[in-house]
Write an enzyme that holds these catalytic residues in place. Structure first.
Site, PDB file in Angstrom:
ATOM      1  N   CYS A   1      56.548  41.019 126.935  1.00  0.00           N
ATOM      2  CA  CYS A   1      55.159  40.654 127.201  1.00  0.00           C
ATOM      3  C   CYS A   1      54.340  40.745 125.907  1.00  0.00           C
ATOM      4  CB  CYS A   1      54.574  41.598 128.249  1.00  0.00           C
ATOM      5  SG  CYS A   1      52.802  41.368 128.520  1.00  0.00           S
TER       6      CYS A   1
ATOM      7  N   CYS B   1      51.578  43.709 126.441  1.00  0.00           N
ATOM      8  CA  CYS B   1      51.880  45.151 126.471  1.00  0.00           C
ATOM      9  C   CYS B   1      53.282  45.498 125.978  1.00  0.00           C
ATOM     10  CB  CYS B   1      51.702  45.695 127.893  1.00  0.00           C
ATOM     11  SG  CYS B   1      53.074  45.293 129.016  1.00  0.00           S
TER      12      CYS B   1
ATOM     13  N   CYS C   1      52.192  45.069 133.154  1.00  0.00           N
ATOM     14  CA  CYS C   1      50.722  45.015 133.007  1.00  0.00           C
ATOM     15  C   CYS C   1      50.071  43.930 133.858  1.00  0.00           C
ATOM     16  CB  CYS C   1      50.336  44.834 131.536  1.00  0.00           C
ATOM     17  SG  CYS C   1      50.587  43.159 130.904  1.00  0.00           S
TER      18      CYS C   1
ATOM     19  N   ASP D   1      65.882  30.789 104.686  1.00  0.00           N
ATOM     20  CA  ASP D   1      66.762  31.627 105.504  1.00  0.00           C
ATOM     21  C   ASP D   1      67.398  30.744 106.591  1.00  0.00           C
ATOM     22  OD1 ASP D   1      67.873  33.362 107.355  1.00  0.00           O
ATOM     23  OD2 ASP D   1      66.181  34.748 107.377  1.00  0.00           O
TER      24      ASP D   1
END
EC number: 6.3.5.13
Length: 412
Positions: free
Chosen positions: A201, A204, A220, A338
């Site tokens: 999430c 949270c 949450c 990369d």
């Protein structure tokens, strides 16, 4: 609005003139379009130039990891139904390139602007847009792009309290979290094939639950908002529940999703869905993407895929086996240096296709394909790869600078 008194100060006019001169010199020297260097010079001479150029335009900004250039083009076509448009159609999407594009559109009513994700908040401050379209966020250029949640946080902070109407993808939790700081959001169910950047999430850090097409945080309560626009098969559903057919010359589900978001944006500017979607049919290719070119007696379809989410969408639209596939990967500055992202791409989706591998980082790609149990040949260059394929269609998938190399080689 367009047509008002000239907003440009003498200094701004000098900056525009100097920028155009430098861009023309760059083109004459064979160094590309010159839009970026021209914009840099202009902004050096007048740091407020972007804001000045935008002040007489109704602007829409388009930002995302994938689909920015195509969606910008679709929105521009739709808005031309309502007036002249200026747009950075070739994808120069940082402030210098945007400034250069707007400097060329003195009679425009609308500015349709593709913006690099990292520059969105600043460009929004300068251009005071009427609308901002947020399509998706996923991993890209791992060596220099901030981690995706940090980008979402930058968007969230930069757009907090924005007067712009935000048109946002309800299916991407990172986009929803970023857009939720804005008071005026139109949610579009545009879908999300790649989910590997949104398992935790963004609000949270809890684990995201993903039953079917829905998503929510079990900890949450952060959850998918109810969309007012939606992609449904080959149709766009508008807020009144009417279904409008999507007729595109561009292939794939991702472009239908781009069209759905573009229709929602066009409606903000008063262009009805039917008109907007009909105009989008004009778009055949976008800066070379999806073009089919004849080369060495074969039909090459050129496809751009820059990151795992983009490769996943691209695999879904190629012709079935045994259509040959040529893959080309570079790792130059504009690509990100990369190449570890190759391990996030599911190359087993190419099983059954004869594969040829070219590009600066062909050996990195070869190792990845070997582990994915794919049959492939490493080739020195595009010409050799094409000659190994039978006459007919070849799907060519390349990342950013590799795609530019291919276009130069095939004269596109």
């Amino acid at each position: 609005m367009a047509g008002n008194s000239d907003p440009l100060t003498p200094r701004a006019k000098l900056a525009v003139t100097a920028g155009k001169a430098v861009a023309a010199a760059s083109r004459a020297a064979g160094r590309g379009s010159g839009s970026v260097i021209g914009g840099r010079v202009a902004l050096k001479l007048d740091p407020d130039l972007l804001a000045r150029l935008a002040q007489n335009l109704d602007c829409v900004l388009v930002s995302a990891t994938n689909g920015k250039t195509t969606t910008t083009r679709l929105i521009a076509e739709a808005l031309r139904a309502a007036g002249p448009v200026v747009s950075n159609a070739l994808g120069a999407n940082m402030p210098a390139g945007i400034t250069s594009a707007l400097a060329g559109g003195s009679d425009a009513k609308f500015g349709v602007i593709e913006v690099d994700e990292k520059y969105l908040a600043g460009v929004a401050r300068d251009t005071d847009p009427k609308c901002i379209a947020l399509l998706n966020l996923s991993r890209d250029q791992l060596d220099r792009a901030a981690e995706t949640r940090m980008l979402a946080e930058n968007w969230r902070e930069g757009l907090a309290g924005s007067k712009a109407v935000i048109v946002a993808n309800a299916d991407d939790p990172l986009v929803v979290w970023a857009a939720s700081s804005s008071p005026n959001v139109i949610w579009v169910a545009a879908g999300q094939m790649w989910k590997d950047d949104a398992w935790s999430c963004p609000s949270c850090g809890g684990v995201m639950q993903r039953p079917g097409d829905d998503w929510f945080c079990g900890e949450c309560g952060f959850r998918r908002p109810t969309p007012s626009w939606a992609l449904s098969g080959d149709h766009v559903l508008d807020p009144h529940g009417s279904a409008w057919p999507i007729h595109l010359q561009l292939p794939g589900r991702a472009n239908k999703a781009n069209a759905a978001s573009s229709a929602a944006v066009a409606a903000v500017f008063g262009v009805p869905p039917q008109v907007a979607l009909e105009r989008m049919y004009q778009v055949q290719a976008v800066a070379g993407r999806y073009d089919v070119v004849q080369f060495e007696g074969r039909d090459l379809r050129l496809l751009l895929a820059k990151n795992p989410a983009g490769w996943l969408e691209t695999f879904s639209l190629i012709d079935p086996p045994p259509t040959p596939v040529i893959l080309s990967v570079n790792a130059r500055g504009a690509d990100g240096t990369d190449t570890s992202w190759l391990w996030d791409v599911d190359y087993t989706r190419l099983t059954g296709h004869p594969i040829c591998v070219v590009g600066d980082r062909k050996l990195d790609l070869a190792v990845r394909l070997e582990v994915a149990n794919q049959q492939f040949q490493v080739c020195e260059n595009l010409d050799q790869a094409v000659q190994l394929c039978p006459p007919g269609r070849i799907e060519v998938i390349a990342n950013y600078t590799a795609f530019q190399d291919l276009r130069r080689r095939v004269g596109n």
